[in-house]
Design a protein around this motif. Structure first.
Motif, short mmCIF file in Angstrom:
data_model
loop_
_atom_site.label_atom_id
_atom_site.label_comp_id
_atom_site.label_asym_id
_atom_site.label_seq_id
_atom_site.Cartn_x
_atom_site.Cartn_y
_atom_site.Cartn_z
N VAL A 66 13.22 -16.27 4.32
CA VAL A 66 12.46 -15.02 4.30
C VAL A 66 13.34 -13.87 4.77
O VAL A 66 13.38 -12.79 4.15
N ALA A 67 14.05 -14.07 5.87
CA ALA A 67 14.93 -13.03 6.40
C ALA A 67 16.00 -12.66 5.38
O ALA A 67 16.32 -11.48 5.20
N THR A 68 16.55 -13.66 4.69
CA THR A 68 17.58 -13.41 3.69
C THR A 68 17.03 -12.59 2.54
O THR A 68 17.65 -11.62 2.08
N ALA A 69 15.84 -12.96 2.05
CA ALA A 69 15.22 -12.23 0.94
C ALA A 69 14.92 -10.79 1.32
O ALA A 69 15.15 -9.85 0.55
N MET A 70 14.39 -10.59 2.52
CA MET A 70 14.08 -9.24 2.98
C MET A 70 15.35 -8.42 3.17
O MET A 70 15.41 -7.24 2.82
N SER A 71 16.40 -9.05 3.71
CA SER A 71 17.67 -8.35 3.89
C SER A 71 18.25 -7.91 2.56
O SER A 71 18.79 -6.80 2.43
N ARG A 72 18.14 -8.78 1.55
CA ARG A 72 18.64 -8.41 0.22
C ARG A 72 17.87 -7.23 -0.34
O ARG A 72 18.45 -6.34 -0.98
N SER A 73 16.56 -7.23 -0.13
CA SER A 73 15.74 -6.12 -0.61
C SER A 73 16.15 -4.81 0.06
O SER A 73 16.28 -3.78 -0.60
N ILE A 74 16.39 -4.86 1.36
CA ILE A 74 16.78 -3.66 2.10
C ILE A 74 18.16 -3.17 1.66
O ILE A 74 18.42 -1.97 1.55
N ALA A 75 19.06 -4.11 1.38
CA ALA A 75 20.44 -3.75 1.02
C ALA A 75 20.58 -3.26 -0.41
O ALA A 75 21.59 -2.65 -0.77
N ASP A 76 19.57 -3.54 -1.24
CA ASP A 76 19.64 -3.18 -2.67
C ASP A 76 19.29 -1.71 -2.84
O ASP A 76 18.15 -1.34 -3.09
N VAL A 77 20.30 -0.86 -2.71
CA VAL A 77 20.09 0.58 -2.73
C VAL A 77 20.32 1.12 -4.13
O VAL A 77 21.40 0.96 -4.70
N ASN A 78 19.31 1.76 -4.69
CA ASN A 78 19.42 2.41 -5.99
C ASN A 78 18.79 3.80 -5.90
O ASN A 78 17.93 4.04 -5.05
N ALA A 79 19.22 4.68 -6.77
CA ALA A 79 18.63 6.02 -6.79
C ALA A 79 17.16 5.91 -7.21
O ALA A 79 16.84 5.30 -8.23
N PRO A 80 16.24 6.47 -6.42
CA PRO A 80 14.81 6.40 -6.77
C PRO A 80 14.52 7.05 -8.12
O PRO A 80 15.14 8.05 -8.48
N ARG A 81 13.58 6.47 -8.83
CA ARG A 81 13.13 7.02 -10.11
C ARG A 81 11.70 6.57 -10.35
O ARG A 81 11.25 5.58 -9.77
N LEU A 82 10.99 7.29 -11.19
CA LEU A 82 9.64 6.89 -11.55
C LEU A 82 9.72 5.68 -12.47
O LEU A 82 10.53 5.64 -13.40
N VAL A 83 8.87 4.69 -12.21
CA VAL A 83 8.90 3.44 -12.98
C VAL A 83 7.65 3.39 -13.87
O VAL A 83 6.62 2.82 -13.50
N PHE A 84 7.74 4.02 -15.02
CA PHE A 84 6.65 4.04 -15.98
C PHE A 84 7.21 3.67 -17.36
O PHE A 84 8.31 4.07 -17.72
N ASP A 85 6.43 2.89 -18.12
CA ASP A 85 6.83 2.59 -19.49
C ASP A 85 6.82 3.84 -20.36
O ASP A 85 7.61 3.99 -21.27
N ASN A 86 5.87 4.74 -20.06
CA ASN A 86 5.71 5.97 -20.80
C ASN A 86 6.15 7.15 -19.92
O ASN A 86 5.49 7.45 -18.93
#
Length: 207
Positions: free
Chosen positions: A33-53
Protein backbone atom coordinates in the motif's frame (compact mmCIF):
# COMPACT_ATOMS: atom_id res chain seq x y z
CA UNK A 1 -36.30 17.43 10.63
CA UNK A 2 -37.57 18.83 7.33
CA UNK A 3 -35.30 19.02 4.28
CA UNK A 4 -35.31 22.83 4.56
CA UNK A 5 -34.22 22.76 8.19
CA UNK A 6 -31.52 20.20 7.38
CA UNK A 7 -30.27 22.50 4.66
CA UNK A 8 -30.18 25.48 7.03
CA UNK A 9 -28.29 23.44 9.62
CA UNK A 10 -25.75 22.39 7.02
CA UNK A 11 -25.33 25.98 5.84
CA UNK A 12 -24.74 27.27 9.36
CA UNK A 13 -22.07 24.65 9.96
CA UNK A 14 -20.32 25.46 6.68
CA UNK A 15 -20.37 29.19 7.44
CA UNK A 16 -18.95 28.60 10.92
CA UNK A 17 -15.50 27.89 9.48
CA UNK A 18 -13.31 25.00 8.37
CA UNK A 19 -13.60 21.50 9.83
CA UNK A 20 -10.00 20.41 10.23
CA UNK A 21 -8.68 16.99 9.24
CA UNK A 22 -6.17 17.26 12.04
CA UNK A 23 -7.59 14.31 13.97
CA UNK A 24 -6.44 12.00 11.15
CA UNK A 25 -4.38 9.20 12.68
CA UNK A 26 -0.99 8.08 11.48
CA UNK A 27 -1.13 4.39 10.66
CA UNK A 28 1.25 1.61 9.78
CA UNK A 29 0.78 1.05 6.06
CA UNK A 30 1.27 -2.35 4.48
CA UNK A 31 4.39 -2.33 2.29
CA UNK A 32 2.45 -2.77 -0.95
CA UNK A 33 0.00 0.00 0.00
CA UNK A 34 2.78 2.43 0.92
CA UNK A 35 4.58 1.65 -2.35
CA UNK A 36 1.44 2.23 -4.44
CA UNK A 37 0.66 5.49 -2.66
CA UNK A 38 4.27 6.67 -3.01
CA UNK A 39 4.16 5.97 -6.74
CA UNK A 40 0.96 7.97 -7.04
CA UNK A 41 2.51 10.92 -5.20
CA UNK A 42 5.70 10.76 -7.28
CA UNK A 43 3.83 10.63 -10.61
CA UNK A 44 3.91 14.33 -11.41
CA UNK A 45 2.19 15.51 -14.58
CA UNK A 46 0.88 18.88 -15.69
CA UNK A 47 -2.78 19.12 -14.60
CA UNK A 48 -5.39 19.06 -17.35
CA UNK A 49 -9.13 18.54 -17.66
CA UNK A 50 -9.94 14.87 -18.22
CA UNK A 51 -12.99 14.83 -20.48
CA UNK A 52 -13.70 12.77 -23.59
CA UNK A 53 -15.43 15.82 -25.05
CA UNK A 54 -13.35 19.06 -24.80
CA UNK A 55 -16.53 21.15 -25.04
CA UNK A 56 -17.91 19.37 -22.00
CA UNK A 57 -14.69 20.14 -20.15
CA UNK A 58 -14.88 23.82 -20.95
CA UNK A 59 -18.54 23.95 -19.89
CA UNK A 60 -17.64 22.27 -16.58
CA UNK A 61 -14.81 24.73 -16.04
CA UNK A 62 -17.03 27.75 -16.73
CA UNK A 63 -19.81 26.58 -14.40
CA UNK A 64 -17.50 25.55 -11.56
CA UNK A 65 -15.59 28.84 -11.94
CA UNK A 66 -18.80 30.81 -11.53
CA UNK A 67 -19.67 28.89 -8.38
CA UNK A 68 -16.21 29.52 -6.94
CA UNK A 69 -15.98 33.21 -7.85
CA UNK A 70 -17.02 34.58 -4.45
CA UNK A 71 -14.31 32.58 -2.71
CA UNK A 72 -11.55 33.11 -5.31
CA UNK A 73 -12.10 36.37 -7.24
CA UNK A 74 -9.13 35.91 -9.56
CA UNK A 75 -10.28 34.01 -12.69
CA UNK A 76 -6.83 32.60 -13.52
CA UNK A 77 -6.40 31.19 -10.01
CA UNK A 78 -9.90 29.67 -10.09
CA UNK A 79 -9.26 27.91 -13.39
CA UNK A 80 -5.84 26.71 -12.26
CA UNK A 81 -7.31 25.26 -9.07
CA UNK A 82 -10.29 23.66 -10.81
CA UNK A 83 -8.12 22.10 -13.52
CA UNK A 84 -5.81 20.63 -10.89
CA UNK A 85 -8.74 19.35 -8.81
CA UNK A 86 -10.28 17.66 -11.85
CA UNK A 87 -7.01 16.04 -12.89
CA UNK A 88 -5.94 14.79 -9.46
CA UNK A 89 -9.43 13.55 -8.59
CA UNK A 90 -9.84 11.66 -11.85
CA UNK A 91 -6.42 10.02 -11.66
CA UNK A 92 -7.33 8.84 -8.13
CA UNK A 93 -10.72 7.53 -9.29
CA UNK A 94 -12.68 10.17 -7.37
CA UNK A 95 -15.55 12.45 -8.33
CA UNK A 96 -14.02 15.94 -8.77
CA UNK A 97 -17.20 17.53 -7.42
CA UNK A 98 -16.88 15.45 -4.24
CA UNK A 99 -13.32 16.70 -3.84
CA UNK A 100 -14.55 20.28 -4.22
CA UNK A 101 -17.08 19.62 -1.45
CA UNK A 102 -14.34 18.24 0.78
CA UNK A 103 -12.11 21.27 0.13
CA UNK A 104 -15.00 23.60 0.94
CA UNK A 105 -15.51 21.91 4.30
CA UNK A 106 -11.83 21.40 5.14
CA UNK A 107 -10.25 24.74 4.25
CA UNK A 108 -12.84 27.00 2.63
CA UNK A 109 -10.56 27.01 -0.45
CA UNK A 110 -7.73 28.69 1.47
CA UNK A 111 -4.46 27.48 -0.05
CA UNK A 112 -2.43 28.29 3.06
CA UNK A 113 -4.92 27.04 5.65
CA UNK A 114 -3.18 25.63 8.73
CA UNK A 115 -5.04 23.74 11.44
CA UNK A 116 -4.15 24.00 15.15
CA UNK A 117 -2.40 20.61 14.92
CA UNK A 118 -0.59 21.27 11.66
CA UNK A 119 -2.86 19.96 8.88
CA UNK A 120 -2.01 21.97 5.80
CA UNK A 121 -3.45 23.44 2.64
CA UNK A 122 -6.61 23.01 0.63
CA UNK A 123 -7.26 19.39 1.63
CA UNK A 124 -5.73 19.74 5.12
CA UNK A 125 -3.07 17.07 4.75
CA UNK A 126 -1.19 16.07 7.89
CA UNK A 127 2.62 16.34 7.65
CA UNK A 128 3.16 12.72 8.72
CA UNK A 129 2.00 11.66 5.25
CA UNK A 130 5.11 13.25 3.73
CA UNK A 131 7.26 10.92 5.83
CA UNK A 132 5.07 7.91 5.04
CA UNK A 133 4.60 8.21 1.27
CA UNK A 134 6.51 11.27 0.05
CA UNK A 135 9.84 13.05 0.27
CA UNK A 136 11.13 15.90 2.40
CA UNK A 137 11.04 18.18 -0.65
CA UNK A 138 7.25 18.01 -0.88
CA UNK A 139 5.55 21.25 0.15
CA UNK A 140 1.98 20.64 1.34
CA UNK A 141 1.10 24.28 0.72
CA UNK A 142 1.83 23.80 -2.99
CA UNK A 143 -1.52 23.58 -4.75
CA UNK A 144 -0.96 20.51 -6.92
CA UNK A 145 1.11 18.68 -4.30
CA UNK A 146 -1.60 19.16 -1.69
CA UNK A 147 -4.32 17.96 -4.06
CA UNK A 148 -2.28 14.93 -5.11
CA UNK A 149 -1.73 13.93 -1.48
CA UNK A 150 -5.33 14.58 -0.46
CA UNK A 151 -6.82 12.62 -3.35
CA UNK A 152 -4.37 9.74 -2.87
CA UNK A 153 -5.21 9.57 0.85
CA UNK A 154 -8.97 9.66 0.27
CA UNK A 155 -8.61 6.93 -2.38
CA UNK A 156 -6.68 4.84 0.16
CA UNK A 157 -9.44 5.23 2.74
CA UNK A 158 -12.11 4.35 0.17
CA UNK A 159 -10.22 1.18 -0.71
CA UNK A 160 -9.75 0.39 2.98
CA UNK A 161 -13.49 0.80 3.56
CA UNK A 162 -14.43 -1.11 0.38
CA UNK A 163 -16.07 1.87 -1.26
CA UNK A 164 -18.05 3.06 1.76
CA UNK A 165 -17.85 6.83 1.25
CA UNK A 166 -19.15 7.81 4.69
CA UNK A 167 -16.62 5.64 6.53
CA UNK A 168 -13.81 6.79 4.22
CA UNK A 169 -14.67 10.44 4.90
CA UNK A 170 -14.77 9.68 8.62
CA UNK A 171 -11.25 8.30 8.40
CA UNK A 172 -10.11 11.30 6.41
CA UNK A 173 -11.33 13.61 9.15
CA UNK A 174 -10.27 11.35 12.00
CA UNK A 175 -13.88 10.99 13.15
CA UNK A 176 -14.74 7.47 11.98
CA UNK A 177 -18.16 6.40 13.22
CA UNK A 178 -19.52 9.93 13.67
CA UNK A 179 -21.92 11.30 11.04
CA UNK A 180 -21.26 15.04 11.26
CA UNK A 181 -18.24 15.34 8.98
CA UNK A 182 -19.35 12.95 6.21
CA UNK A 183 -22.75 14.68 6.19
CA UNK A 184 -21.08 18.08 5.80
CA UNK A 185 -18.91 16.96 2.87
CA UNK A 186 -21.69 15.10 1.08
CA UNK A 187 -24.05 18.00 1.75
CA UNK A 188 -21.61 20.52 0.25
CA UNK A 189 -21.02 18.22 -2.72
CA UNK A 190 -24.70 17.73 -3.48
CA UNK A 191 -25.93 21.23 -2.72
CA UNK A 192 -23.20 23.27 -4.37
CA UNK A 193 -20.90 21.23 -6.62
CA UNK A 194 -22.93 18.49 -8.29
CA UNK A 195 -22.88 18.79 -12.07
CA UNK A 196 -23.92 16.86 -15.15
CA UNK A 197 -23.18 17.76 -18.75
CA UNK A 198 -26.04 19.35 -20.72
CA UNK A 199 -27.80 16.82 -22.94
CA UNK A 200 -26.61 18.60 -26.08
CA UNK A 201 -22.97 18.06 -25.08
CA UNK A 202 -23.63 14.45 -24.11
CA UNK A 203 -25.14 13.82 -27.53
CA UNK A 204 -22.14 15.46 -29.20
CA UNK A 205 -19.80 13.21 -27.27
CA UNK A 206 -21.76 10.15 -28.33
CA UNK A 207 -21.22 10.75 -32.05
Amino acid sequence: MSRRLCGLALLSLLLAGPVWAGAQREEQLAANVATAMSRSIADVNAPRLVFDNPQEGQQWLREMSQRLEKRIPDAWMRERLLTAVHYEAMRAGLDPQLVLGLIQVESGFKKYALSPVGARGLMQVMPFWVSSIGTAQHNLFDLTTNLRYGCTILRHYLDLERGNLYRALGRYNGSLGRPEYPNLVVGAWRSHWQWSAPSSLQQTAGH
